[in-house]
Design a protein around this motif. Sequence first.
Motif, mmCIF file in Angstrom:
data_model
loop_
_atom_site.group_PDB
_atom_site.id
_atom_site.type_symbol
_atom_site.label_atom_id
_atom_site.label_comp_id
_atom_site.label_asym_id
_atom_site.label_seq_id
_atom_site.Cartn_x
_atom_site.Cartn_y
_atom_site.Cartn_z
ATOM 1 N N GLU A 196 0.843 -1.192 0.000
ATOM 2 C CA GLU A 196 0.000 0.000 0.000
ATOM 3 C C GLU A 196 0.881 1.245 0.000
ATOM 4 N N SER A 219 4.189 1.684 2.403
ATOM 5 C CA SER A 219 3.990 1.207 3.770
ATOM 6 C C SER A 219 4.396 -0.256 3.889
ATOM 7 N N ARG A 276 2.344 -2.477 4.860
ATOM 8 C CA ARG A 276 1.127 -3.268 4.656
ATOM 9 C C ARG A 276 1.086 -3.743 3.207
ATOM 10 N N TYR A 327 -0.457 -6.674 0.210
ATOM 11 C CA TYR A 327 -1.585 -7.535 -0.124
ATOM 12 C C TYR A 327 -1.417 -8.064 -1.542
ATOM 13 N N TYR A 338 -4.243 -9.741 2.823
ATOM 14 C CA TYR A 338 -3.141 -8.996 3.439
ATOM 15 C C TYR A 338 -2.243 -9.988 4.170
ATOM 16 N N ARG A 383 3.947 -9.578 7.782
ATOM 17 C CA ARG A 383 5.292 -9.211 7.343
ATOM 18 C C ARG A 383 6.299 -10.295 7.734
#
Length: 364
Positions: free
Chosen positions: A47, A272, A274, A276, A341, A344
Amino acid sequence: MNTMNKAKKTGIIFLALLIIGGLILMYKGNDALVLATEKKEGILTAEQVKMSFDSVSGRLIKEAVKEGDFVKKGDVIMELDSTDTDLAIEKLKTQIAQMDANIASTSGTQSINFMKANTDESQGYRGIDQQQAAVQSASVTLKNAQLDYNRKASLVQAGAIAQSQLDDAEMNLNVARANVEQQKQLLSKLTAATNGSGTDTIAQERQAAANMANDVEALRQQKAALEVQLKELETAKERLTLRAPEDGKILKVLAKEGEMISPSTPVVLLESNRSYYDIYISEKQAAGLSEGMTIKGVTVAGDKEVTGTVRLLTQAPGFADLKNSREKGQSDLSAFQVRIYIDRQDGIIPGMTIGVNADEFTKR
């Protein structure tokens, strides 16, 4: 003849291979449609956050990052010139200090006026006491003058003293009476000055002092308004410093030092942490999923297992439907979009392809 037999044999072998291949495709399912049904793949995407200055503008004087830098949440990214805002803040602080002085002065004057009213009242009461004593003294003098007059009147009748002495005694008696009346009138005036009536001077002084409380409150409200303006300016000053909203990587710096920056204009593109990936599945496969479920995928490069969470399960756009995929050209199959998502982990970076096996949709 041999040539014809060889040709027939070759044709028979080719036809047999074609039939066998068709059967294999039919039962094993290695065509594109079956492969797409058994294994879904998507590109891992991070993202991105478009960072901008919130509701403030100015000249960019500091660029604290460059493309490729990794930043932590709260790190300074850019700063705008705060000279004008600093001057406005100092001006408001001076005005607030002046307002504090005015409040203190007005409150002090009010206290002094109350003290003056109390002092005047005390002096008034002392004056009454003194005047009452004066009335009593004048009354005693009148009584003595009356006795002296009566005694001399008796002596005049007996021929013991001259008439002139009686006349003097009478004059003293009249003076004593007048003095008593005068002292009583003064006492009445003093008493009237402290009886709480509308003409009471002390009451008026107290009312004037009490009214100054409104002036003090007005000054306090003005100070409160200035303090609100000060907070607004301090907030605006904080916004002149752009900070990272989260951990991430600087992908692109869109503004350079010296440029004029407008409010809400993107100046930095942040990648970021985040990430997905999207996959498209059939109706039957979608029936076994729901948002919030955990799903496992495998990277195409390295076969690393990747755990993720389904955040979105919705009908896919029309381009993703499987066209004419049913037998004898039956109606199209609807596809569903699944956004997953991932957690990490080392070695998993945006751009990698992640696949999900069909059994992930059927084992639930």
